[in-house]
Design a protein around this motif. Structure first.
Motif, PDB file in Angstrom:
ATOM      1  N   SER A  98       0.805  -1.075   0.169  1.00  0.00           N
ATOM      2  CA  SER A  98      -0.041  -0.095  -0.055  1.00  0.00           C
ATOM      3  C   SER A  98       0.973   1.075  -0.060  1.00  0.00           C
ATOM      4  N   ARG A  99       0.733   2.280  -1.018  1.00  0.00           N
ATOM      5  CA  ARG A  99       1.488   3.461  -0.937  1.00  0.00           C
ATOM      6  C   ARG A  99       0.551   4.729  -1.078  1.00  0.00           C
ATOM      7  N   GLU A 100       1.046   5.616  -0.625  1.00  0.00           N
ATOM      8  CA  GLU A 100       0.471   7.144  -0.597  1.00  0.00           C
ATOM      9  C   GLU A 100       1.043   7.727  -1.823  1.00  0.00           C
ATOM     10  N   VAL A 101       0.301   8.053  -2.763  1.00  0.00           N
ATOM     11  CA  VAL A 101       0.547   8.872  -4.114  1.00  0.00           C
ATOM     12  C   VAL A 101      -0.038  10.119  -4.067  1.00  0.00           C
ATOM     13  N   GLU A 102       0.584  11.055  -4.795  1.00  0.00           N
ATOM     14  CA  GLU A 102       0.318  12.427  -4.857  1.00  0.00           C
ATOM     15  C   GLU A 102      -0.598  12.509  -6.240  1.00  0.00           C
ATOM     16  N   THR A 103      -1.815  13.113  -6.019  1.00  0.00           N
ATOM     17  CA  THR A 103      -2.581  13.588  -7.217  1.00  0.00           C
ATOM     18  C   THR A 103      -2.639  15.021  -7.164  1.00  0.00           C
ATOM     19  N   VAL A 104      -3.378  15.478  -8.312  1.00  0.00           N
ATOM     20  CA  VAL A 104      -3.573  17.079  -8.338  1.00  0.00           C
ATOM     21  C   VAL A 104      -4.376  17.553  -7.076  1.00  0.00           C
ATOM     22  N   TYR A 105      -5.225  16.592  -6.502  1.00  0.00           N
ATOM     23  CA  TYR A 105      -6.193  17.022  -5.461  1.00  0.00           C
ATOM     24  C   TYR A 105      -5.651  16.525  -4.212  1.00  0.00           C
ATOM     25  N   GLY A 106      -4.332  16.051  -3.949  1.00  0.00           N
ATOM     26  CA  GLY A 106      -3.933  15.863  -2.811  1.00  0.00           C
ATOM     27  C   GLY A 106      -3.594  14.245  -2.824  1.00  0.00           C
ATOM     28  N   PRO A 107      -2.887  13.854  -1.624  1.00  0.00           N
ATOM     29  CA  PRO A 107      -2.480  12.296  -1.513  1.00  0.00           C
ATOM     30  C   PRO A 107      -3.536  11.416  -1.395  1.00  0.00           C
ATOM     31  N   VAL A 108      -3.275  10.092  -1.941  1.00  0.00           N
ATOM     32  CA  VAL A 108      -4.446   8.977  -1.885  1.00  0.00           C
ATOM     33  C   VAL A 108      -3.684   7.845  -1.637  1.00  0.00           C
ATOM     34  N   GLU A 109      -4.329   6.974  -0.968  1.00  0.00           N
ATOM     35  CA  GLU A 109      -3.772   5.600  -0.633  1.00  0.00           C
ATOM     36  C   GLU A 109      -3.812   4.758  -1.448  1.00  0.00           C
ATOM     37  N   VAL A 110      -2.853   4.137  -2.488  1.00  0.00           N
ATOM     38  CA  VAL A 110      -3.129   3.221  -3.486  1.00  0.00           C
ATOM     39  C   VAL A 110      -2.749   1.878  -3.290  1.00  0.00           C
ATOM     40  N   GLU A 111      -3.549   0.883  -3.256  1.00  0.00           N
ATOM     41  CA  GLU A 111      -3.134  -0.539  -3.210  1.00  0.00           C
ATOM     42  C   GLU A 111      -2.241  -1.004  -4.475  1.00  0.00           C
ATOM     43  N   ILE A 112      -1.094  -1.277  -4.046  1.00  0.00           N
ATOM     44  CA  ILE A 112      -0.406  -2.092  -5.405  1.00  0.00           C
ATOM     45  C   ILE A 112      -0.438  -3.803  -5.331  1.00  0.00           C
ATOM     46  N   PRO A 113      -0.974  -4.051  -6.418  1.00  0.00           N
ATOM     47  CA  PRO A 113      -1.319  -5.556  -6.433  1.00  0.00           C
ATOM     48  C   PRO A 113       0.012  -6.427  -6.418  1.00  0.00           C
ATOM     49  N   ALA A 114      -0.172  -7.601  -5.748  1.00  0.00           N
ATOM     50  CA  ALA A 114       1.143  -8.505  -5.790  1.00  0.00           C
ATOM     51  C   ALA A 114       1.149  -9.016  -7.274  1.00  0.00           C
ATOM     52  N   GLY A 115       2.364  -9.174  -7.656  1.00  0.00           N
ATOM     53  CA  GLY A 115       2.787  -9.641  -8.968  1.00  0.00           C
ATOM     54  C   GLY A 115       2.799  -8.441 -10.082  1.00  0.00           C
ATOM     55  N   THR A 116       2.863  -7.166  -9.635  1.00  0.00           N
ATOM     56  CA  THR A 116       3.069  -6.052 -10.566  1.00  0.00           C
ATOM     57  C   THR A 116       4.197  -6.003 -11.199  1.00  0.00           C
ATOM     58  N   GLN A 117       4.223  -5.821 -12.564  1.00  0.00           N
ATOM     59  CA  GLN A 117       5.439  -6.041 -13.158  1.00  0.00           C
ATOM     60  C   GLN A 117       5.950  -4.662 -13.798  1.00  0.00           C
ATOM     61  N   PRO A 118       7.043  -4.661 -14.242  1.00  0.00           N
ATOM     62  CA  PRO A 118       7.830  -3.249 -14.678  1.00  0.00           C
ATOM     63  C   PRO A 118       6.947  -2.791 -15.629  1.00  0.00           C
ATOM     64  N   SER A 119       7.031  -1.399 -15.815  1.00  0.00           N
ATOM     65  CA  SER A 119       6.479  -0.695 -16.867  1.00  0.00           C
ATOM     66  C   SER A 119       4.698  -0.879 -16.964  1.00  0.00           C
ATOM     67  N   GLN A 120       4.199  -1.511 -15.752  1.00  0.00           N
ATOM     68  CA  GLN A 120       2.823  -1.529 -16.050  1.00  0.00           C
ATOM     69  C   GLN A 120       2.160  -0.300 -15.246  1.00  0.00           C
ATOM     70  N   ILE A 121       1.117  -0.112 -16.083  1.00  0.00           N
ATOM     71  CA  ILE A 121       0.427   1.113 -15.640  1.00  0.00           C
ATOM     72  C   ILE A 121      -0.770   0.828 -14.940  1.00  0.00           C
ATOM     73  N   LEU A 122      -1.103   1.553 -13.927  1.00  0.00           N
ATOM     74  CA  LEU A 122      -2.167   1.533 -12.856  1.00  0.00           C
ATOM     75  C   LEU A 122      -2.901   2.876 -13.016  1.00  0.00           C
ATOM     76  N   LYS A 123      -4.125   2.716 -13.015  1.00  0.00           N
ATOM     77  CA  LYS A 123      -5.215   3.975 -13.243  1.00  0.00           C
ATOM     78  C   LYS A 123      -5.887   4.288 -11.946  1.00  0.00           C
ATOM     79  N   LEU A 124      -5.822   5.570 -11.769  1.00  0.00           N
ATOM     80  CA  LEU A 124      -6.573   6.144 -10.505  1.00  0.00           C
ATOM     81  C   LEU A 124      -7.921   7.011 -11.222  1.00  0.00           C
ATOM     82  N   LYS A 125      -9.037   6.438 -11.278  1.00  0.00           N
ATOM     83  CA  LYS A 125     -10.296   6.906 -11.906  1.00  0.00           C
ATOM     84  C   LYS A 125     -10.540   8.233 -11.202  1.00  0.00           C
ATOM     85  N   GLY A 126     -10.897   9.246 -12.240  1.00  0.00           N
ATOM     86  CA  GLY A 126     -11.409  10.326 -11.745  1.00  0.00           C
ATOM     87  C   GLY A 126     -10.385  11.346 -11.294  1.00  0.00           C
ATOM     88  N   LYS A 127      -9.092  11.048 -11.135  1.00  0.00           N
ATOM     89  CA  LYS A 127      -8.104  11.843 -10.461  1.00  0.00           C
ATOM     90  C   LYS A 127      -7.433  12.758 -11.287  1.00  0.00           C
TER      91      LYS A 127
END
Length: 380
Positions: free
Chosen positions: A297-326
């Protein structure tokens, strides 16, 4: 000379009609009485009357003068910006048709084209030139919106004479030198015969009008010089290169015409953290290979402030995760884009003996479980 009809009556409108009603009435009547369609003898005169009424009522300043003084505010048909006589002589002028889509009205008459040669030096009220001002804003100010104050200097039409320079509408008369045309013709005998030349009238400077009695407020200038700090709202979501229109703060008009507009062009400064693509935001997310393998679990900065993001197990290099509506809210709809996290995996360096031993044991267990890792990518 026949008395002019009331402009509202010409267009079949009530005095409180709004711009949409005025434009709708004009479109309908222009189609009906256009001389190329309506072959009746009185069609050209009727069309000219419709055009003249529209030219005044579509313009806020002209309309205000007309509502106050009636036809006395515009003594000569040439002051309507379309020229006297047939308004199509010499081609079309943007001053005569304003914001009406000519293609919509006249495409059937001219096959979509507007041929002919435009006459120069039209008389009567003319809108001033538009001006441009550039302003820098930070990335976050563009995202969230901000009020900025910019210094402007412009000429404001005199409130007493409405820009004509005359004490009263009756003092704003046709120029006696050019008869209201704004041009004078001279004849000269040469070896080739008599040559005619047309030049701008020096007395009225091409306006076709002079002030018989100067305005007591502005001394006949027709305007007052204004210097002020103008507050402009930068809307949330604006992008570099987009412009904000401030009406009436551009170059001054002539002959009682309105000022042009001021366009504020926004330059958005770069952000050290965020990259913008349309309304979407892109950021780099640094993770260790252990975090990618086990999830975290990582805190990530958005243009609206920090949000907590769950990084799934097995995430690969160069993979792109989407934060909807941010992402950034759309300038018109207000609907936000998304934020994309581009995963970068950090490979550890300067390992101690214990770390090397653990990694070697991990690799051994991995090979027992799944075989040599390179064999997994061989083609069968």
């Amino acid at each position: 000379m026949a008395e002019k009809r009331d402009y509202y009556e010409v267009l079949g409108l009530k005095k409180g009609a709004d711009k949409a009603e005025i434009t709708k009435a004009y479109r309908s009547l222009a189609k009906k009485y256009h001389p190329d369609i309506n072959k009746s003898p009185d069609a050209p005169k009727k069309f000219e009357e419709i055009q003249e009424a529209y030219d005044v009522l579509r313009d806020d300043q002209k309309r205000a003068q007309y509502d106050r003084f009636g036809h006395a505010a515009f003594e000569n048909g040439s002051s309507m910006g379309g020229g006297a006589g047939n308004p199509f002589a010499g081609g079309f002028s943007s001053a005569g048709f304003g914001d009406v889509d000519l293609g919509d009205i006249f495409s059937s008459f001219f096959g979509g084209g507007m041929g002919g040669r435009r006459r120069g030096g039209s008389t009567g009220p003319r809108k001033g030139e538009d001006t441009l001002y550039r302003v820098n804003v930070s990335f976050m100010d563009a995202v969230k919106g901000k009020k900025v104050v910019i210094p402007v200097t412009y000429d404001e039409p005199c409130s007493h004479c409405h820009g004509t320079g005359a004490e009263t509408p009756n003092d704003y008369v046709n120029c006696p030198d050019c008869g209201g045309s704004g041009h004078v013709r001279t004849r000269q005998q040469t070896i080739f015969g008599v040559m005619e030349q047309e030049r701008t009238c020096e007395r009225c400077h091409g306006s076709g009008k002079i002030a018989r009695r100067a305005c007591s407020s502005c001394g006949g200038a027709g305007y007052t010089r204004v210097k002020k700090d103008l507050e402009v709202q930068i809307p949330a979501g604006i992008a570099s290169g987009q412009q904000i229109r401030v009406q009436g703060r551009g170059g001054r008009g002539s002959g009682g015409g309105p000022n042009g507009d001021l366009y504020v062009e926004v330059n958005v400064e770069r952000s050290a953290s965020f990259r913008r693509e349309g309304n979407d935001i892109h950021v780099d997310l640094e993770l260790s290979f252990v975090e990618c393998a086990l999830g975290t679990s990582r805190e990530v900065e958005t243009v609206y402030g920090p949000v907590e993001v769950e990084i799934p197990a097995g995430t690969q290099p160069s993979q792109i995760l989407k934060l909807k509506g941010k992402g950034i809210k759309d300038l018109r709809s207000g609907r936000p884009g998304d934020q994309y996290l581009h995963v970068n995996v950090r490979t550890p360096t300067n390992l101690n003996d214990r770390q090397k031993e653990l990694l070697a044991s991990f690799e051994e267990e991995e090979e027992k479980k799944n075989g040599k890792w390179w064999n997994r990518f061989r083609k069968s």
